[in-house]
Design an enzyme around this catalytic site. Structure first.
Site, PDB file in Angstrom:
ATOM      1  N   SER A 253      47.022 -57.908 -29.973  1.00 14.39           N
ATOM      2  CA  SER A 253      45.875 -58.834 -29.922  1.00 14.39           C
ATOM      3  C   SER A 253      46.338 -60.278 -30.065  1.00 14.39           C
ATOM      4  CB  SER A 253      44.893 -58.511 -31.050  1.00 14.39           C
ATOM      5  OG  SER A 253      44.318 -57.251 -30.855  1.00 14.39           O
TER       6      SER A 253
ATOM      7  N   ARG B  33      46.448 -63.646 -27.260  1.00 13.35           N
ATOM      8  CA  ARG B  33      45.789 -64.912 -27.622  1.00 13.35           C
ATOM      9  C   ARG B  33      46.780 -66.065 -27.667  1.00 13.35           C
ATOM     10  NH1 ARG B  33      42.942 -60.610 -29.223  1.00 13.35           N
ATOM     11  NH2 ARG B  33      40.728 -60.763 -29.754  1.00 13.35           N
TER      12      ARG B  33
ATOM     13  N   ARG C 163      36.321 -49.337 -16.631  1.00 10.66           N
ATOM     14  CA  ARG C 163      35.737 -49.805 -17.894  1.00 10.66           C
ATOM     15  C   ARG C 163      34.637 -50.850 -17.670  1.00 10.66           C
ATOM     16  NH1 ARG C 163      40.542 -50.889 -22.020  1.00 10.66           N
ATOM     17  NH2 ARG C 163      38.763 -50.983 -23.453  1.00 10.66           N
TER      18      ARG C 163
ATOM     19  N   ASP D  66      41.074 -48.732 -33.013  1.00  5.21           N
ATOM     20  CA  ASP D  66      42.151 -48.184 -32.181  1.00  5.21           C
ATOM     21  C   ASP D  66      42.933 -47.072 -32.893  1.00  5.21           C
ATOM     22  OD1 ASP D  66      41.544 -49.840 -30.063  1.00  5.21           O
ATOM     23  OD2 ASP D  66      42.913 -51.421 -30.712  1.00  5.21           O
TER      24      ASP D  66
ATOM     25  N   ARG E 212      38.103 -41.790 -25.681  1.00  4.13           N
ATOM     26  CA  ARG E 212      39.051 -41.303 -26.697  1.00  4.13           C
ATOM     27  C   ARG E 212      38.516 -40.136 -27.514  1.00  4.13           C
ATOM     28  NH1 ARG E 212      41.992 -47.083 -28.308  1.00  4.13           N
ATOM     29  NH2 ARG E 212      43.540 -46.874 -26.644  1.00  4.13           N
TER      30      ARG E 212
HETATM   31  C1  S3P Z   1      40.929 -55.985 -29.100  1.00  2.00           C
HETATM   32  C2  S3P Z   1      39.666 -55.579 -29.451  1.00  2.00           C
HETATM   33  C3  S3P Z   1      39.251 -54.164 -29.489  1.00  2.00           C
HETATM   34  C4  S3P Z   1      40.449 -53.222 -29.457  1.00  2.00           C
HETATM   35  C5  S3P Z   1      41.465 -53.633 -28.446  1.00  2.00           C
HETATM   36  C6  S3P Z   1      41.996 -55.016 -28.768  1.00  2.00           C
HETATM   37  C7  S3P Z   1      41.244 -57.424 -29.082  1.00  2.00           C
HETATM   38  O1  S3P Z   1      38.451 -53.880 -28.367  1.00  2.00           O
HETATM   39  O2  S3P Z   1      40.003 -51.898 -29.201  1.00  2.00           O
HETATM   40  O3  S3P Z   1      42.561 -52.737 -28.402  1.00  2.00           O
HETATM   41  O4  S3P Z   1      42.432 -57.796 -29.060  1.00  2.00           O
HETATM   42  O5  S3P Z   1      40.298 -58.236 -29.110  1.00  2.00           O
HETATM   43  P1  S3P Z   1      36.868 -54.248 -28.305  1.00  2.00           P
HETATM   44  O6  S3P Z   1      36.742 -55.700 -28.345  1.00  2.00           O
HETATM   45  O7  S3P Z   1      36.403 -53.657 -27.002  1.00  2.00           O
HETATM   46  O8  S3P Z   1      36.257 -53.599 -29.473  1.00  2.00           O
END
Ligand code: S3P
Length: 448
Positions: free
Chosen positions: A29, A33, A129, A327, A358
């Site tokens: 994540s 970013r 998705r 996750d 999942r």
């Molecule tokens: C993430 C947010 C989550 C997570 C994904 C990473 C992110 O998803 O499941 O692996 O980096 O913002 P969602 O925003 O769909 O909940």
């Protein structure tokens, strides 16, 4: 076939105790970013510890297509020369985000308030998705989206030439949606307000503040209210990416279920919006401790120590904890299979729209491995086999989902008969060194 080549069948066999240190890669994540905000600042951002998984490499490529210069030194340091807020150029190519929902949704947000047009696509998993959850709020800024039926990729976004700021309550607990709106808000005049009823990972907010944006988060009766002042000049940063708790989950959970294990997983970020799995495991009776707890770059960090934990008990996981471990449910369900009694996981509808469904993927594979699972639209229950052990001896379908593949390989390290996964290729999206890291600990994992 996986999107990245022929399917790579893998097998995990019952292993002796796992021992040693597991240095997991950088946080996925935070890595996405760092590249995106680096591209939106003026000057050079330097990133170390970046996750070099395919998802993040696809985001790096996309940032180049929007005009940023992104390079990597031989020692793994990344440099991003950004174009500034509102400075994205129109890409000359289709933006292929591969397997990454985070990549595509955040980048759509970042370009939606620039006067440019971009077309996005992904692999077979990503193209299934839902994207309307992002394009709906982006339309409020003035952006237009045309995609396939059901709001699926491939999709073209025409950015707003004259964006207006928005006030938006995120209807699903999703950091990706929240972040897309905040990134779009960067190039809108005035204040963009995002409200989330349940707290989700807050890396975008923390990093925006670090880059010098004016961003304030307040708790209210509506939930968390995040106010961003548009059109800041983002100042380039030096970013040290912490190691990923979602990747740490795999060696930690493997150590808990393989007899004789004692594994140290150093330098793991324990941001409260991410650490729910570790508290859940402790409540189940796991021998899991946080050593050397400290603060680094404004985030709590610790070394995790996990030892084999016979006698763990199933629990009802508090639904309000779901966002902080979203996750990690697949690998939690593997630990739950070895625990005594039922583990109930409720309020987890979002699991149905991840890289795969999942709940379905784990329920199918666990049942094939001899574990009883019940499931409904937004819940599932794993009936742990406790001292009886997990039979294993099956092949799990991974549906292009890295976490499903890694979860069943962890299961196979402790089940009676080996566990096979139909395609381990997608593991490279988030945890390219998973195989060698696990075998270095003593795990018997390899090609089938
Ligand atoms: C993430 C947010 C989550 C997570 C994904 C990473 C992110 O998803 O499941 O692996 O980096 O913002 P969602 O925003 O769909 O909940």
């Amino acid at each position: 076939m996986s999107a990245h080549g022929p399917a790579q069948k893998m097998i995990a066999r019952r292993s002796e105790g796992l021992r040693g240190e597991a240095h997991v890669p950088g946080d996925k994540s935070i890595s996405h970013r760092a590249l995106i905000l680096g591209a939106l600042s003026v000057g050079e951002t330097v990133v170390t510890g970046l996750l070099e998984g395919q998802d993040v490499l696809d985001t790096a490529k996309a940032m180049r297509a929007f005009g940023a210069e992104v390079t990597r030194d031989g020692d793994g340091t990344w440099h991003v020369h950004g174009v500034g807020v509102g400075g994205f150029a129109e890409p000359g190519e289709v933006i292929d985000c591969g397997n990454s929902g985070t990549g595509v949704r955040l980048i759509m947000g970042a370009m939606a308030t620039c006067p440019i047009t971009a077309t996005f696509t992904g692999d077979a998993s990503l193209n299934k998705r839902p994207m309307a959850r992002v394009t709906d709020p982006l339309a409020l800024f003035g952006a237009q989206a045309v995609g396939r039926s059901g709001g699926r990729l491939p999709m073209t976004i025409v950015g707003a030439a004259d964006p207006v700021p928005v006030r938006y309550t995120v209807p699903v607990p999703s950091a990706q949606v929240k972040s897309a709106v905040l990134l779009a808000g960067l190039n809108a005049p005035g204040q963009t307000v995002v409200i989330e009823r349940e707290a989700t990972r807050d890396h975008t907010e923390r990093m925006l503040a670090g880059f010098g944006a004016e961003i304030v988060t307040e708790d209210s009766d509506e939930g968390r209210v995040i106010t961003l002042t548009g059109r800041p000049e983002l100042r380039p940063q030096t970013i040290v990416v912490p190691r990923d708790p979602s990747s740490a989950a795999f060696p930690v959970c493997a150590a808990l279920i393989v007899p004789g294990s004692d594994v140290l997983v150093p330098n793991i970020g324990l941001n409260p919006t991410r650490a729910g799995l570790f508290y859940t495991l402790q409540e189940m009776g796991a021998d899991l401790t946080f050593e050397n707890l400290r603060e680094e770059g404004g985030e709590p960090v610790a070394d995790l120590r996990a030892r084999h934990s016979p006698g763990m008990k199933g629990i009802a996981v508090p639904p309000e904890r779901a966002a902080s471990m979203i996750d990690e449910y697949p690998v939690l369900s593997v630990v739950a299979a070895f625990a005594e009694g039922a583990t109930e996981m409720r309020g987890v509808k979002e699991l149905r729209v991840k890289e795969s469904d999942r709940i379905a993927a784990m329920a199918d594979g666990l049942r094939a491995a001899g574990v009883e699972v019940e499931d409904g639209p937004d819940w599932w229950i794993v009936h742990g086999r406790g001292a009886a052990g997990v039979p294993g001896g099956a092949t799990a379908a991974t549906h292009l989902d890295h976490r499903i593949a890694m979860s069943f390989l962890v299961l196979g390290l402790a089940s009676d008969a080996p566990m096979t996964v139909d395609d381990g290729g997608p593991i490279a999206t988030s945890f390219p060194v998973f195989g060698t890291l696990m075998t270095d600990l003593g795990a018997d994992i390899g090609p089938a």
